[in-house]
Enzyme design. Structure first.
Site, mmCIF file in Angstrom:
data_model
loop_
_atom_site.group_PDB
_atom_site.id
_atom_site.type_symbol
_atom_site.label_atom_id
_atom_site.label_comp_id
_atom_site.label_asym_id
_atom_site.label_seq_id
_atom_site.Cartn_x
_atom_site.Cartn_y
_atom_site.Cartn_z
ATOM 1 N N LYS A 169 38.785 27.687 63.859
ATOM 2 C CA LYS A 169 38.664 29.111 63.562
ATOM 3 C C LYS A 169 37.239 29.421 63.156
ATOM 4 C CE LYS A 169 37.680 29.512 59.777
ATOM 5 N NZ LYS A 169 36.522 28.963 58.954
ATOM 6 N N TYR B 288 40.570 34.233 56.688
ATOM 7 C CA TYR B 288 41.794 33.750 56.036
ATOM 8 C C TYR B 288 42.599 34.907 55.449
ATOM 9 C CZ TYR B 288 40.269 28.918 56.508
ATOM 10 O OH TYR B 288 39.896 27.700 57.015
#
Ligand code: NAD
Length: 367
Positions: free
Chosen positions: A135, A220
């Site tokens: 990510k 996140y």
């Protein structure tokens, strides 16, 4: 922290000990005798997170590190020695397309700087191997979609390193939410940040990172808001503050506060920053209960409580759970509770694109 493997090694000193084990320990010992398919993984980009993944993979039973791709010959040699990797499974950025002809590698885990994920994943897909990508999957939704399309065209899987999607306490909160235990959810708070060090690192270079804290750590809170609330946002607003324009240059956000509105009426209020530590917290509130996780996405142990009490699910090394879980997705067709595929990553990237636009224009951006 005792790892699952340490525990299993301790109990496997003698077969004679087996009858004296509890049912749970016997089950764990049985599990260890796994003889199903093993996902044979090559890691591309041998930096700090790659090292963490490689160490964690020693605990895996369904995935194994078998290859490496690096531009630095000394790193290749060190990893070969440390992980017993054969010479024929070592590649550099110029020749990794040859993995196509290597039947001993099933997947390549791309752990390079963000802006390189796209060319690297597309290269892996062209070599006919499954791609696992860190990510943020890319630096914007358009590039992310092109990666999804390339992997589809090549008929390979594209999975993204959303390790907390396999994390037991996180999964318990999601189970509670799905069971309606929080009632109607109206609020989520996500706090994601750390103080970034070396001003010369790639994370502060837009050409390699695609952005600042949002891409790296704020993602996140974006992703967490979605799996904690269980809906997709329909609008975002955002405000950027920059106290150090020398360290955080044009295109590198230092701090962004952002808000997301969800169709069921919930609002998420989030902070992403490179200028504060102690920011790793999720708070979810519904009319009948709450969940609070702090830390919520760090390497763990994750800690938290709900209106029903402490979350007591065990800590297992996230990356080991993730890699075993990904092997199950690839070989057994299992579906994770929260997706970890390229489409899931494109959803986050669309939201991040909109957050950047909202911060720049001051407008509420519909999604
Ligand atoms: P790092 O700087 O420690 O490692 C990056 C690696 O890429 C290095 O080995 C470097 O040599 C290599 N590389 C290849 N081409 C490069 C180039 N042109 N410029 C610079 N480096 C190049 O970074 P990291 O912390 O390991 O992060 C790598 C990726 O992993 C990032 O996308 C990051 O977001 C992700 N990450 C994920 C987690 C997680 O918890 N899922 C944690 C940390 C990092």
């Amino acid at each position: 922290m005792t790892s699952r493997r340490d525990f299993l090694q301790k109990i496997s000193f003698s077969a004679a000990a087996i009858p004296f084990l509890s049912v749970k320990e016997q089950q764990a010992a049985q599990e260890e005798r796994y003889d199903g398919p093993v996902l044979r993984v090559a890691i591309m980009g041998l930096g700090s997170y790659a090292t963490r993944v490689a160490e964690a993979m020693k605990e895996c039973k369904k995935a194994k590190l078998v290859g490496v791709i690096s531009g630095t010959p000394s790193k290749l040699a060190a990893w070969q020695a440390r992980y017993g990797i054969p010479e024929k499974n070592c590649y550099n950025y110029g020749n990794y397309g040859d993995i196509k002809n290597n039947p001993d590698i099933d997947a390549v885990y791309v752990i390079t700087p963000n802006a390189l994920h796209k060319p690297h994943v597309i290269g892996v897909a062209k070599a006919g191997k499954h791609a696992i990508c860190e990510k943020p999957m890319s630096v914007n939704a358009k590039d992310g979609q092109e990666m999804v399309d390339a992997c589809k065209k090549a008929n390979v899987k594209l999975l993204v390193g959303y390790r907390v999607h396999f994390e037991p306490k996180t999964l318990e909160v999601i189970r509670m939410r799905k069971a309606g235990e929080f009632g109607k959810i109206l609020f989520f708070q996500g706090l994601s940040g750390f103080i970034i060090g070396d001003p010369n690192q790639w994370r502060l270079n837009k050409a390699l990172s695609g952005g600042g804290s949002m891409m790296d750590i704020g993602i996140y809170s974006v992703n967490g808001a979605r799996y904690m609330i269980g809906e997709e946002p329909v609008w975002v607003t955002a405000q950027e503050t920059k106290n150090d324009p020398v360290k955080f240059k044009e295109g590198i956000d230092e701090t962004i506060q952002f808000q997301m509105g969800f169709p069921g009426g919930a609002v998420a209020s989030c902070l992403s920053t490179y200028s504060l530590n102690n920011l790793d917290k999720f708070y979810l509130d519904g009319v009948n209960g709450f969940a609070e996780m702090q830390p919520s996405t760090g390497y763990g142990p994750i800690a938290g409580r709900t209106h029903k009490g402490e979350l007591t699910q065990p800590h297992i090394t996230h990356q080991a759970l993730q890699m075993d879980g990904m092997a199950e997705l690839i070989f057994e067709g299992k579906q994770p509770v929260v997706p970890v595929d390229g489409e899931e990553a494109v959803k986050d990237l669309r939201i991040i694109d909109a957050i950047f636009e909202a911060a720049k224009t001051g407008k509420k951006i519909p999604l």
